[in-house]
Design an enzyme around this catalytic site. Sequence first.
Site, short mmCIF file in Angstrom:
data_model
loop_
_atom_site.label_atom_id
_atom_site.label_comp_id
_atom_site.label_asym_id
_atom_site.label_seq_id
_atom_site.Cartn_x
_atom_site.Cartn_y
_atom_site.Cartn_z
CG HIS A 67 0.32 5.35 84.43
ND1 HIS A 67 1.17 5.09 83.69
CD2 HIS A 67 -0.65 4.98 84.15
CE1 HIS A 67 0.32 4.53 82.51
NE2 HIS A 67 -0.42 4.63 82.85
CD GLU A 100 -1.38 -2.54 82.28
OE1 GLU A 100 -1.24 -1.91 81.69
OE2 GLU A 100 -2.24 -2.51 83.26
CG HIS A 117 -5.42 5.47 80.80
ND1 HIS A 117 -4.86 5.94 79.79
CD2 HIS A 117 -4.33 5.46 81.21
CE1 HIS A 117 -3.94 4.92 80.33
NE2 HIS A 117 -3.36 4.39 81.16
CD GLN A 162 -5.36 1.64 75.48
OE1 GLN A 162 -5.43 1.84 76.46
NE2 GLN A 162 -4.62 0.27 75.51
CG ASP A 190 -4.08 3.06 85.31
OD1 ASP A 190 -3.73 3.50 84.11
OD2 ASP A 190 -3.78 1.89 84.97
CG HIS A 195 0.48 2.02 78.99
ND1 HIS A 195 1.10 3.57 79.14
CD2 HIS A 195 -0.18 1.80 80.13
CE1 HIS A 195 -0.11 4.47 79.81
NE2 HIS A 195 -0.87 2.52 79.84
#
Length: 432
Positions: A57, A213, A59, A152, A309, A210
Amino acid sequence: MFDLIIRNANLPDGRKGLDIGVSSGKIAAIAKSIAVAAGEEIDAAGRLVSPPFCDPHFHMDATLSLGLPRMNVSGTLLEGIALWGELRPLLTKEALVERALRYCDLAVTQGLLYIRSHVDTSDPRLVTAEALLEVKEKVAPYIELQLVAFPQDGYYRAPDGVSSLDRALDMGIGIVGGIPHFERTMEDGARSVEALCRIAADRGLPVDMHCDETDDPMSRHIETLAAQTVRFGLQGRVAGSHLTSMHSMDNYYVSKLIPLMAEAEINVIPNPLINIMLQGRHDSYPKRRGMTRVRELMAAGLNVSFGHDCVMDPWYSMGSGDMLEVGHMAIHVAQMAGIDDKRRIFDAITVNSAKTMGLEGYGLDVGCKADLIVLQAADVTEALRLKPNRLFVIKAGKVVARTAPRVGELFLAGRPASIDTGRDYVPPVLQR
Ligand SMILES: [Zn+2]
């Protein structure tokens, strides 16, 4: 006979003093003592040799962008998302590629050779997808990069969320993402989970969302995700990333939820560094930790792997591409400090992540790819404690990175001239 032999290696499962023979990019032998010579030999000298780290995971479109266009003042998840929204229109393909390639250099020196990155599809220009598809090809000789189409700003909440995600998949992004807790309502969140699982089933792709969260115990999209996984026959191919709301959920509800997740064979991806940093922000004291229930999920047989992450981006100003730092934080936040616990944590940044990512030929068996790292530590416990140097990083039988051992020199009368901060400081009871 062999292109490479690594001598006197300790393995993550506790076996010690083994030689590993490599030929044609694969592990060809693992034995107490391989008598023949090889083109190249590495003396592991009783140190840990492991398959590389896998980060399930990340970005990569945001990494190393810290400070652009400004810093995250509150340090919260929501300001991070807003800040990323400010940066996004300014992104260029060239800058994205350059930052991602630099991160991959760092990753290789850290022995991190498998990465799954989410790619924000909210901006219909899709420069993020274009850039990371190019990076995926460029780094393929040394890093296997998997890409997730990640809405996102919300699949339904963003104006072009639905069409942009579809176009990103058409461009070749191979995993379906989502962010149900960020949709406008719980109902929209549940609808997004259903729609995204249907897309994955239709296109024959895995899912990695996701999910939940948040500290809100009523954020229960993981229940919907598990149910839709079973409905669409996606068992084992779906990952729930973060799942932080499970930290705050009612225990009785969780006692029903975990078996449902097990039935759906959900891959669970907590992100300990980011979860401990971003969750509990609305609490005064006591402050919740906000990491999902790692021990309980592992005990129920779920595959749990940890993600990094973020590294120096709008959400997280720290990070160094070191999965041992991720494991180190996990030990603390999940309070898993026993010897067996540490082995489980090490698995969560290696073999479990490989399972989440569906990697083939990963591992330390004859026939596996000769992707290996030699650490300046004797075993997994020491590796997690010290986050030691990666002395050799090997991809398909070839050394792709090397770091000298860390040795401290002392200038003290009557004391040693130098110390290996690891092996010289192990209490006698643990001496090997
Ligand atoms: Zn993430």
